[in-house]
Each structure stands twice: as C-alpha cells, then as structure tokens.
Motif scaffolding. Sequence first.
Motif, PDB file in Angstrom:
ATOM      1  N   LEU A 189      -1.835  -6.742  -2.867  1.00 56.80           N
ATOM      2  CA  LEU A 189      -2.246  -5.344  -2.742  1.00 56.80           C
ATOM      3  C   LEU A 189      -2.749  -4.998  -1.342  1.00 56.80           C
ATOM      4  N   GLU A 190      -2.532  -5.881  -0.394  1.00 60.90           N
ATOM      5  CA  GLU A 190      -3.085  -5.760   0.945  1.00 60.90           C
ATOM      6  C   GLU A 190      -2.813  -4.400   1.613  1.00 60.90           C
ATOM      7  N   ASN A 191      -1.592  -3.923   1.571  1.00 59.96           N
ATOM      8  CA  ASN A 191      -1.249  -2.668   2.234  1.00 59.96           C
ATOM      9  C   ASN A 191      -1.116  -1.495   1.269  1.00 59.96           C
ATOM     10  N   TYR A 192      -1.651  -1.662   0.083  1.00 60.90           N
ATOM     11  CA  TYR A 192      -1.452  -0.638  -0.934  1.00 60.90           C
ATOM     12  C   TYR A 192      -2.774  -0.225  -1.555  1.00 60.90           C
ATOM     13  N   SER A 193      -2.750   0.918  -2.174  1.00 61.26           N
ATOM     14  CA  SER A 193      -3.937   1.398  -2.868  1.00 61.26           C
ATOM     15  C   SER A 193      -3.880   0.944  -4.328  1.00 61.26           C
ATOM     16  N   ASP A 194      -4.851   1.378  -5.089  1.00 63.88           N
ATOM     17  CA  ASP A 194      -4.868   1.050  -6.522  1.00 63.88           C
ATOM     18  C   ASP A 194      -3.682   1.649  -7.254  1.00 63.88           C
ATOM     19  N   THR A 195      -3.067   2.663  -6.660  1.00 61.64           N
ATOM     20  CA  THR A 195      -1.923   3.276  -7.338  1.00 61.64           C
ATOM     21  C   THR A 195      -0.760   2.302  -7.457  1.00 61.64           C
ATOM     22  N   LYS A 196      -0.625   1.396  -6.504  1.00 67.24           N
ATOM     23  CA  LYS A 196       0.431   0.382  -6.569  1.00 67.24           C
ATOM     24  C   LYS A 196       0.210  -0.532  -7.771  1.00 67.24           C
ATOM     25  N   LEU A 197      -1.021  -0.973  -7.953  1.00 64.98           N
ATOM     26  CA  LEU A 197      -1.360  -1.826  -9.082  1.00 64.98           C
ATOM     27  C   LEU A 197      -1.191  -1.075 -10.399  1.00 64.98           C
ATOM     28  N   LYS A 198      -1.690   0.136 -10.446  1.00 66.56           N
ATOM     29  CA  LYS A 198      -1.590   0.933 -11.679  1.00 66.56           C
ATOM     30  C   LYS A 198      -0.137   1.217 -12.028  1.00 66.56           C
ATOM     31  N   SER A 199       0.682   1.440 -11.029  1.00 70.15           N
ATOM     32  CA  SER A 199       2.104   1.681 -11.261  1.00 70.15           C
ATOM     33  C   SER A 199       2.775   0.445 -11.864  1.00 70.15           C
ATOM     34  N   ALA A 200       2.467  -0.729 -11.335  1.00 72.86           N
ATOM     35  CA  ALA A 200       3.028  -1.978 -11.868  1.00 72.86           C
ATOM     36  C   ALA A 200       2.543  -2.217 -13.299  1.00 72.86           C
ATOM     37  N   GLU A 201       1.279  -1.910 -13.551  1.00 73.94           N
ATOM     38  CA  GLU A 201       0.733  -2.056 -14.902  1.00 73.94           C
ATOM     39  C   GLU A 201       1.412  -1.106 -15.875  1.00 73.94           C
ATOM     40  N   GLN A 202       1.648   0.133 -15.452  1.00 73.96           N
ATOM     41  CA  GLN A 202       2.317   1.097 -16.321  1.00 73.96           C
ATOM     42  C   GLN A 202       3.751   0.677 -16.617  1.00 73.96           C
ATOM     43  N   MET A 203       4.447   0.162 -15.604  1.00 71.48           N
ATOM     44  CA  MET A 203       5.812  -0.313 -15.824  1.00 71.48           C
ATOM     45  C   MET A 203       5.818  -1.466 -16.819  1.00 71.48           C
ATOM     46  N   ALA A 204       4.897  -2.403 -16.653  1.00 71.82           N
ATOM     47  CA  ALA A 204       4.827  -3.557 -17.539  1.00 71.82           C
ATOM     48  C   ALA A 204       4.469  -3.139 -18.966  1.00 71.82           C
ATOM     49  N   THR A 205       3.508  -2.245 -19.102  1.00 69.05           N
ATOM     50  CA  THR A 205       3.105  -1.777 -20.417  1.00 69.05           C
ATOM     51  C   THR A 205       4.261  -1.060 -21.112  1.00 69.05           C
ATOM     52  N   SER A 206       4.958  -0.214 -20.387  1.00 65.51           N
ATOM     53  CA  SER A 206       6.109   0.482 -20.966  1.00 65.51           C
ATOM     54  C   SER A 206       7.204  -0.491 -21.371  1.00 65.51           C
ATOM     55  N   GLN A 207       7.411  -1.493 -20.549  1.00 67.46           N
ATOM     56  CA  GLN A 207       8.424  -2.499 -20.834  1.00 67.46           C
ATOM     57  C   GLN A 207       8.109  -3.227 -22.151  1.00 67.46           C
ATOM     58  N   VAL A 208       6.865  -3.639 -22.322  1.00 65.55           N
ATOM     59  CA  VAL A 208       6.456  -4.336 -23.535  1.00 65.55           C
ATOM     60  C   VAL A 208       6.529  -3.397 -24.735  1.00 65.55           C
ATOM     61  N   LYS A 209       6.088  -2.162 -24.569  1.00 65.13           N
ATOM     62  CA  LYS A 209       6.148  -1.187 -25.661  1.00 65.13           C
ATOM     63  C   LYS A 209       7.586  -0.980 -26.133  1.00 65.13           C
ATOM     64  N   ASN A 210       8.514  -0.897 -25.207  1.00 64.87           N
ATOM     65  CA  ASN A 210       9.908  -0.669 -25.579  1.00 64.87           C
ATOM     66  C   ASN A 210      10.458  -1.803 -26.433  1.00 64.87           C
ATOM     67  N   TYR A 211      10.069  -3.021 -26.139  1.00 63.98           N
ATOM     68  CA  TYR A 211      10.534  -4.157 -26.942  1.00 63.98           C
ATOM     69  C   TYR A 211       9.880  -4.182 -28.322  1.00 63.98           C
ATOM     70  N   LEU A 212       8.605  -3.825 -28.399  1.00 63.48           N
ATOM     71  CA  LEU A 212       7.861  -3.957 -29.647  1.00 63.48           C
ATOM     72  C   LEU A 212       7.927  -2.729 -30.553  1.00 63.48           C
ATOM     73  N   SER A 213       8.335  -1.598 -30.025  1.00 62.10           N
ATOM     74  CA  SER A 213       8.213  -0.340 -30.761  1.00 62.10           C
ATOM     75  C   SER A 213       9.061  -0.262 -32.029  1.00 62.10           C
TER      76      SER A 213
END
Length: 141
Positions: A22-46
């Motif tokens: 996260l060196e050159n990025y803000s928290d939005t970079k982390l939150k974006s990766a978390e949202q992508m991962a959460t959506s990915q898992v939701k799509n498989y489990l839904s």
Amino acid sequence: MAFLKDEDYSVLVRTEIKDILLENYSDTKLKSAEQMATSQVKNYLSGKYDVAAIFSAQDDERNSHIIMIVLDCALYHLYTSTVPKRMPDIRSQRYQDAIDWLKLVATGEATADLPIKTDGNGNKLQGIKISSKYPASNQRW
C-alpha cells in the motif's frame, strides 16, 4: 460496514508487507481489493448459502474460514495491481486454493459450515443436482 478488519491481516501477512503493498496508495486501494474479494466470494456462495447472513456477521460471529478466503483473494488482488512480478508463490497458490474450494462448494462437491439459504417460512432452499454414473455422450451426427 466492511467484512474484513485491519487486524485480520496480521494473521496472514506481516505488517511490513502490507505497508509495501500500500506504499503509494491510499486506503481506497485496500478497500477496493477487499470489495473485489468479497464480491468474488459472494458470487460463488450465493447459489447455496445465505451470503447476507455470512457477510453481515460481526466480530467473533464471522466465519474464520471465510475471513481467510476473502483475505487470500484481497491480497492476491493487491499484489496483481501493485507488484505482480514480486508476488510470492505462496500468495498465488493460496489464491488458487481458495478459488478451488469455492468452486467445489458452488458445485456441491464440498460443504461448508455456513448458513444455508431459506425461504420466507424458514424452509431450506436446496437445489437439485442430477448426476449419472455414465459419461456424457454427444449425439451429433
């Protein structure tokens, strides 16, 4: 509210590595990766599980295995967007293991200790799986 918490990362990745990612990025970079991962898992489990209940759980009520799966996916997405050439082999392997498990659960070949989808009356919604001991054949001439 986000499913993952900052302290969840301490189990799978050292703080220094997280800071490098996260060196050159803000928290939005982390939150974006978390949202992508959460959506990915939701799509498989839904299809089979109540994803609203799974991802609305708080603190100790959250499923530890789902936390691990979402973390592995989020960290993989962070690496691929920042330093893909320096991604450790273990990170890509853990991501592939997470996806493989999600695929098995989605197809019904594996089970998970998660809340199953229910209808308005509380009855479990279970899909029908049709299988055969005979291999599929192509009847095209």
